[in-house]
Design a protein around this motif. Structure first.
Motif, short mmCIF file in Angstrom:
data_model
loop_
_atom_site.label_atom_id
_atom_site.label_comp_id
_atom_site.label_asym_id
_atom_site.label_seq_id
_atom_site.Cartn_x
_atom_site.Cartn_y
_atom_site.Cartn_z
N SER A 192 41.02 34.18 41.67
CA SER A 192 41.77 35.34 41.17
C SER A 192 43.16 34.94 40.73
O SER A 192 43.65 35.39 39.69
CB SER A 192 41.83 36.41 42.27
N ARG A 193 43.82 34.06 41.48
CA ARG A 193 45.18 33.64 41.12
C ARG A 193 45.18 32.82 39.83
O ARG A 193 46.09 32.92 39.01
CB ARG A 193 45.83 32.86 42.27
N VAL A 194 44.14 32.00 39.65
CA VAL A 194 44.04 31.23 38.40
C VAL A 194 43.86 32.17 37.21
O VAL A 194 44.49 32.02 36.16
CB VAL A 194 42.89 30.22 38.48
N LEU A 195 43.02 33.18 37.39
CA LEU A 195 42.76 34.13 36.30
C LEU A 195 43.98 34.97 35.97
O LEU A 195 44.28 35.23 34.80
CB LEU A 195 41.59 35.05 36.68
N ASN A 196 44.71 35.38 37.02
CA ASN A 196 45.86 36.27 36.81
C ASN A 196 47.12 35.52 36.45
O ASN A 196 48.05 36.09 35.87
CB ASN A 196 46.10 37.12 38.06
N GLY A 197 47.19 34.24 36.83
CA GLY A 197 48.36 33.43 36.51
C GLY A 197 49.63 33.91 37.14
O GLY A 197 50.73 33.60 36.68
N GLY A 198 49.55 34.65 38.25
CA GLY A 198 50.75 35.23 38.84
C GLY A 198 51.32 34.44 39.99
O GLY A 198 52.34 34.81 40.54
#
Length: 358
Positions: A20-26
């Motif tokens: 999820s963090r890779v997808l969201n880049g946040g």
């Protein structure tokens, strides 16, 4: 059938939260991990659910800061420096709102505030102050933090030990070298010639109390293995308030066990101890030395100025802000220990030539 995020995580050998963090880049993700996730996405043909991603990303710019007591200078300085450091770092940086939650050190209040912050979709959480060392609370807290962090919310533990958490969550720990500071303070008193050292520890069952008391006892044992036993009757547990220091010192005087120095759990307790000694007609440091811990601003203005251990509260607040906003990547292992420093002032001196008080 559409490929799920869990399948991507299994293919890459990471948690769903990392995908999820890779997808969201946040939030920062290690380069090698990011590469594995991106490769798994490509291999499996994963297509993100647009509405679901939009909902998951709908965290607020609110940062929750949990403190034991905002009226305590220790927490006021820490929270104030953290809030100042949350200011936008540049024109493109978001403005964040720090919400201070006063728990009064109650474990149940800590969990309740975390639930409220999760409900408000907080963009980050910082938990400050010593941790209650209760297995049930630790497990409940770890579960709550895991759930928030798995949803992409960075959580920073500041001034407390790490929690037992799964790897690769956006959680960092900023600790103070309380044990080392207490060790150096006791060494200072021993070097002055003190052998009957009273110690007013904090409340039992708190990580800060355990660390500072352990450092104190380690210094006594290193100097003389028999000193820890000699000074054991001079150790009392009390709260972190001035009144607690006053009452604990009166109790020490009532017991009649001679002592030439008092080391207190924090500076506020030390001021109460000094007041009790003055009310008993005992001079500081000519008859009894007094020392504190934290190096709060008033320490230089007491009479005499208070010997203490400096805890880098402002630096910790800035670091916590940088970590919770992602401006600074997580350290290796997620843990940073900030050093403490002995500050020698006028409240400590050699023991009286004529013997111990009372």
């Amino acid at each position: 059938m559409a490929v799920t995020l869990a399948e991507v995580a299994a293919r890459a050998g990471v948690s769903p939260a990392t995908v999820s963090r890779v997808l969201n880049g946040g939030y920062p993700v290690a380069g090698g991990t990011r590469t594995r996730v991106e490769q798994a996405i490509e291999d499996l043909g994963y297509v993100a659910n647009g509405p679901a991603r939009a909902l998951a990303a709908a965290t607020s710019d609110l940062v929750g800061v949990l403190v034991h007591d905002v009226a305590d200078s220790f927490f006021g300085i820490l929270a104030g420096s953290l809030q100042s450091a949350l200011a936008p770092a540049g024109p493109s940086d978001a403005r964040r709102l720090a919400v201070v939650c006063n728990t009064q050190g109650a474990p149940e209040a800590e969990l309740a505030y975390l639930a409220l912050l999760e409900g408000q979709r907080a963009g980050g959480v910082v938990l400050t102050g010593g941790a209650a060392e209760d297995p049930g609370h630790t497990a409940a807290l770890a579960a709550r933090v895991t759930r928030m962090a798995a949803g992409g919310v960075p959580v920073i533990l500041c001034g407390r030990p790490p929690l037992p958490l799964p790897d690769e969550l956006p959680v960092a720990t900023v600790m103070f070298d309380d044990r080392g500071g207490a060790f150096r303070l006791a060494e200072h008193l021993l070097a002055l010639g003190h052998r009957r050292i009273a110690y007013i520890a904090g409340p039992p069952g708190l990580s800060t109390t355990r660390e500072r008391l352990a450092g104190h006892r380690a210094a006594l044992a290193r100097h003389d293995p028999g000193l820890a036993g000699t000074c054991a009757p001079l150790t009392v547990h009390a709260g972190f308030e001035r009144a607690a220091g006053y009452d604990a010192t009166r109790e020490l005087l009532r017991r009649g066990e001679p002592f030439t120095a008092v080391a207190a759990a924090n500076d506020t307790v030390a001021t109460g101890a000094a007041a009790a000694l003055r009310d008993a007609g005992i001079r500081i440091p000519e008859e009894v030395s007094v020392a504190g811990f934290d190096d709060l601003p008033f320490c230089v203005d007491t009479a005499p100025a208070l010997t203490t251990v400096r805890v880098p509260l402002r630096e910790a607040g800035v670091l916590a802000a940088q970590l919770v906003t992602g401006r600074r990547p997580l350290p290796p292992g997620g843990l940073t220990t900030l050093p403490t420093e002995l500050m020698v002032r006028g409240s400590t001196g050699p023991p009286p030539a004529g013997g111990s008080r009372p």
